[in-house]
Design an enzyme around this catalytic site. Structure first.
Site, PDB file in Angstrom:
ATOM      1  N   GLU A   1     -90.508  10.298 -43.065  1.00 45.85           N
ATOM      2  CA  GLU A   1     -91.114  11.579 -42.687  1.00 45.85           C
ATOM      3  C   GLU A   1     -90.704  12.683 -43.660  1.00 45.85           C
ATOM      4  O   GLU A   1     -91.534  13.475 -44.113  1.00 45.85           O
ATOM      5  CB  GLU A   1     -90.673  11.989 -41.267  1.00 45.85           C
ATOM      6  CG  GLU A   1     -91.067  11.039 -40.150  1.00 45.85           C
ATOM      7  CD  GLU A   1     -92.563  11.005 -39.850  1.00 45.85           C
ATOM      8  OE1 GLU A   1     -93.311  11.810 -40.440  1.00 45.85           O
ATOM      9  OE2 GLU A   1     -92.976  10.156 -39.037  1.00 45.85           O
TER      10      GLU A   1
ATOM     11  N   ASN B   1     -93.199  14.581 -46.253  1.00 42.52           N
ATOM     12  CA  ASN B   1     -93.360  16.038 -46.167  1.00 42.52           C
ATOM     13  C   ASN B   1     -93.154  16.714 -47.517  1.00 42.52           C
ATOM     14  O   ASN B   1     -93.886  17.641 -47.877  1.00 42.52           O
ATOM     15  CB  ASN B   1     -92.375  16.617 -45.147  1.00 42.52           C
ATOM     16  CG  ASN B   1     -92.914  16.532 -43.725  1.00 42.52           C
ATOM     17  OD1 ASN B   1     -94.075  16.171 -43.519  1.00 42.52           O
ATOM     18  ND2 ASN B   1     -92.074  16.863 -42.755  1.00 42.52           N
TER      19      ASN B   1
ATOM     20  N   ARG C   1    -102.841  14.554 -40.759  1.00 43.78           N
ATOM     21  CA  ARG C   1    -101.470  14.856 -40.346  1.00 43.78           C
ATOM     22  C   ARG C   1    -101.440  15.201 -38.867  1.00 43.78           C
ATOM     23  O   ARG C   1    -102.281  15.950 -38.366  1.00 43.78           O
ATOM     24  CB  ARG C   1    -100.902  16.033 -41.158  1.00 43.78           C
ATOM     25  CG  ARG C   1    -100.884  15.801 -42.651  1.00 43.78           C
ATOM     26  CD  ARG C   1    -100.171  14.533 -43.045  1.00 43.78           C
ATOM     27  NE  ARG C   1     -98.752  14.529 -42.706  1.00 43.78           N
ATOM     28  CZ  ARG C   1     -97.976  13.452 -42.765  1.00 43.78           C
ATOM     29  NH1 ARG C   1     -98.476  12.299 -43.124  1.00 43.78           N
ATOM     30  NH2 ARG C   1     -96.715  13.520 -42.446  1.00 43.78           N
TER      31      ARG C   1
END
Ligand SMILES: Nc1ncnc2c1ncn2[C@@H]1O[C@H](COP(=O)(O)OP(=O)(O)O)[C@@H](O)[C@H]1O
Ligand SMILES: Nc1ncnc2c1ncn2[C@@H]1O[C@H](COP(=O)(O)OP(=O)(O)O)[C@@H](O)[C@H]1O
Lengths: 117, 147, 147, 117
Positions: C48, C52, C108
């Site tokens: 994650e 990002n 997303r």
């Protein structure tokens, strides 16, 4: 890296498994020597069948064990080296001090044959 | 030489990190579809270089820093640099000779550089006594792999 | 906090490196005998944070540099820092809310930070707009694992 | 990440395998939509049995496919989610838009049952 032992007559069979590098060689070196003395063995078979990785630290392990076994007037033989390990051992001239056999069975036979002579 | 991907890794001179460095190299190189043999060749050469940095460069002290860089070119070249700030090498030519070792002769075979040379396409050794050593390993992956 | 082992990794903001970063984390953490669940938790949180940095921090540009640090303490704490020099976050509290996303809402979910928080014991987010973002992930491994 | 397709009646079954992250989601997203249109499917089953890793990018894939399927007045259902994947989907509220079944067989049965009503 793991190691298991088996004793047949005066032959200690050390079955190495996993990755043999400088780090793991530090432990198994001692374990082999200790077991060799404790069992009062004369001959040593190092089995490489289950070794998944080896670098030149493996060469050092074999050379050190050769000196150990020779001090007992015994013999050191190797078994189950992959083509890859074979290449490193050949490069280092290991086969001039220890013979290699495809399997542990054949290594035991060869050691017995020599004793019979 | 333009790299299509590149990583830099810093680790301590702990022998546990030999296996770790091999895993990192394998994970990075896998992106480029190497053969099993090519991957093993690379892992072996890296293992030798990292071990040398730990044993010889930092003389088994665990707080040294080892840098490893791995890069890939579009033409299928894998370039690995292993660097230490350890004791360095006095005579590089001698160090590269088969069977030459300054290590404990019961443990070290003096075959590290020979193994690197045999498994890689090119090995460059740069070193300054008292400052450190930098080994560059280059492997050209088989183009037919769909690189 | 004294670390018993620690690595630093620099990689480019290419999405291929998401899987690579997970592999590196797995290889490093494996030294400390984590459970399969702990390893998966760590891999998920790292995935994650790296995603990002690539998607939001560098807005899918592939030439950004992402730094990842992983360290372990003797007490079984794994500390991971993921850092980018990308666009940064205006409102960190809002960013951490479940379902909040500035990304393409077809792609997303806005669940990245929520997943990190759920799978790690602590998540620290530091960011300066225009300068970049630094996410610290902490996981306490089960002590009974023989740590 | 790999993907294989199967068509039963108007149901497209997409079997995902490997690691589902932001990187791999970019490709499979297109592949699913393209196949869904080409086969003129109305309903979609996403099978997660062979997925070895998933992060929140998986949630994005499911939400996007939900919008696609809904535009055809069809249904989206999921099958074979591990406990781990389940946890992420549950957190994101995915089960309010798509039901999950232990196996693809049960997912097909459920879709047929609904049509029968
Ligand atoms: N990173 C290094 N730092 C300092 N000396 C090194 C380094 N790498 C190699 N050497 C020197 O070169 C010699 C030969 O290395 P090598 O061929 O790998 O064999 P071995 O490691 O078995 O000694 C070593 O014994 C050491 O003296
Ligand atoms: N490294 C980063 N750089 C800039 N913005 C970020 C970064 N990480 C997260 N953000 C912001 O926080 C929001 C929420 O992130 P997250 O919870 O991971 O969900 P998602 O990635 O699905 O959008 C993002 O949409 C983005 O606006």
């Amino acid at each position: 890296m793991g190691i298991t032992f088996e004793m047949i007559d005066d032959i200690l069979i050390a079955v190495l498994s996993g990755e043999l590098d400088h780090h793991s060689s530090l432990e198994i070196r001692e374990e082999i020597d200790h077991t060799f003395d404790a069992f009062q063995a004369n001959n040593l078979i190092l089995s490489f069948e289950k070794v998944t990785f080896m670098d030149s630290a493996g060469v050092g392990v074999i050379m050190g064990r050769y000196n150990k076994v020779r001090s007992k007037n015994g013999k050191l033989v190797l078994s189950g080296c992959s083509e890859y390990i074979d290449r490193i051992l050949d490069m280092a001239g290991i086969y001039t001090i220890a013979k290699g056999y495809p399997s542990t069975k054949e290594a035991i036979k060869a050691l017995r044959r020599e004793k019979g002579e | 030489m333009e790299y299509i991907n590149q990583i830099k890794l810093e680790m301590r001179s702990k022998s546990e990190n030999e296996a770790f460095a091999r895993s990192v190299a394998a994970a990075f190189t896998s992106q480029f579809d190497p053969t099993v043999e090519e991957l093993t060749d690379i892992k072996t050469a890296i293992s030798e270089a990292i071990s040398n940095a730990i044993i010889h460069g930092y003389q088994d002290k665990v707080d040294g820093i080892i840098k490893m860089e791995i890069a890939a070119t579009a033409s299928g070249r894998i370039v690995i640099i292993v660097e230490d700030k350890g004791v360095g090498i006095e005579d590089i030519d001698k160090a590269r000779e088969p069977l030459f070792t300054t290590g404990n002769s019961e443990e070290r075979s003096g075959m590290g550089f020979t193994v690197m040379e045999s498994f890689m396409d090119k090995v460059i050794v740069e070193s300054t006594p008292g400052e450190g050593t930098r080994v560059t390993l280059i492997k050209v992956l088989d183009q037919t792999n769909g690189f």
